[in-house]
Design a protein around this motif. Sequence first.
Motif, PDB file in Angstrom:
ATOM      1  N   VAL A 132       0.844  -1.207   0.000  1.00 11.43           N
ATOM      2  CA  VAL A 132       0.000   0.000   0.000  1.00 11.43           C
ATOM      3  C   VAL A 132       0.875   1.251   0.000  1.00 11.43           C
ATOM      4  N   ALA A 133       1.876   1.277   0.878  1.00 14.49           N
ATOM      5  CA  ALA A 133       2.740   2.458   0.987  1.00 14.49           C
ATOM      6  C   ALA A 133       3.657   2.619  -0.217  1.00 14.49           C
ATOM      7  N   LEU A 134       3.846   1.554  -0.989  1.00 11.85           N
ATOM      8  CA  LEU A 134       4.694   1.640  -2.185  1.00 11.85           C
ATOM      9  C   LEU A 134       4.160   2.658  -3.189  1.00 11.85           C
ATOM     10  N   ASN A 135       2.886   3.007  -3.059  1.00 14.42           N
ATOM     11  CA  ASN A 135       2.305   4.007  -3.955  1.00 14.42           C
ATOM     12  C   ASN A 135       2.901   5.395  -3.751  1.00 14.42           C
ATOM     13  N   ALA A 136       3.712   5.561  -2.703  1.00 20.19           N
ATOM     14  CA  ALA A 136       4.454   6.825  -2.559  1.00 20.19           C
ATOM     15  C   ALA A 136       5.320   7.068  -3.781  1.00 20.19           C
ATOM     16  N   LEU A 137       5.842   5.991  -4.386  1.00 18.50           N
ATOM     17  CA  LEU A 137       6.646   6.135  -5.600  1.00 18.50           C
ATOM     18  C   LEU A 137       5.790   6.663  -6.739  1.00 18.50           C
ATOM     19  N   GLY A 138       4.513   6.234  -6.772  1.00 18.68           N
ATOM     20  CA  GLY A 138       3.626   6.734  -7.803  1.00 18.68           C
ATOM     21  C   GLY A 138       3.449   8.239  -7.728  1.00 18.68           C
ATOM     22  N   LEU A 139       3.391   8.768  -6.500  1.00 18.26           N
ATOM     23  CA  LEU A 139       3.298  10.220  -6.334  1.00 18.26           C
ATOM     24  C   LEU A 139       4.518  10.922  -6.921  1.00 18.26           C
ATOM     25  N   VAL A 140       5.705  10.356  -6.664  1.00 19.06           N
ATOM     26  CA  VAL A 140       6.937  10.960  -7.179  1.00 19.06           C
ATOM     27  C   VAL A 140       6.983  10.862  -8.700  1.00 19.06           C
ATOM     28  N   ILE A 141       6.573   9.729  -9.249  1.00 18.53           N
ATOM     29  CA  ILE A 141       6.617   9.528 -10.699  1.00 18.53           C
ATOM     30  C   ILE A 141       5.706  10.508 -11.420  1.00 18.53           C
ATOM     31  N   LEU A 142       4.629  10.918 -10.777  1.00 18.63           N
ATOM     32  CA  LEU A 142       3.709  11.874 -11.412  1.00 18.63           C
ATOM     33  C   LEU A 142       4.369  13.239 -11.651  1.00 18.63           C
TER      34      LEU A 142
END
Length: 264
Positions: A175-185
């Motif tokens: 679940v917390a791995l989605n922090a990378l998704g925020l950075v990738i955006l």
Amino acid sequence: MGKSPVGRGASKALGIWSLGWVMVADPQKAGQAARDERNLAPGLWLYAAFLLASTVFFAAKPYNFPDSTAAPPQEIQDFLFWFRVNLWHPPLDASWIVLLLGLLRWFKDGRLGPRMLAAAAWAAVPGLLILLYSNLKFFPWFGLALGTAAWLYPLRPLLRGITREEWFPMALFMVALNALGLVILLPMTVCLAGRWREAFMAAQIAGGLWMLRNGALGIRELSGLRLSRAFLAVLFSLFHLVGLSFLLHFLGLPSSILKAVFYG
């Protein structure tokens, strides 16, 4: 086979920003943090932030960027459209975690080569089922449904006996791995503003590889497997998730489930 997956000595409660930072910069430490239940709330906040940011981003992105030849969509892809798409994320991510737990058990023992080939064959089954369903009249809807159930059945013995101490840290970490998704955006937004199509696609690919890398490193920390086995478990669980999404779509779920997989 390495470290215990349920050790608690290095766990630590973190805030939202601290958990996001270790997910980005130190996935092994993030794996340790996932053992602490106090990090559940920050992890869920990161997940919610990613879903909101993703919804806003794709609502603002033109449908024909970066693919200038894309056909116009059948409905307006506004904020509400992408909000409905992202409603698929929680059940899809839960499915991914279940698949990952099963494949971690699969890759835990035995020779890696045969295990990898068997996992590849297992991941290819959805494509075969869809091919049969799409081209053979004597393979109807219930045949596809039964085939899907049979394809998923091997997970049952793999998941038997999994304890909360095993699945909870895995779930929190994913679940917390989605922090990378925020950075990738962030670079994707810059590329969108500059209409840099090639750079946009490169950012997408680099982001996907980055998530695979950090995911494998964190899962290695949690599972105690060798990095190669942890990476293959993450990779094949993703392949299985894609296959499951296509099967569910052909069984009657809307195409938005596929958008959630490929644009999430």
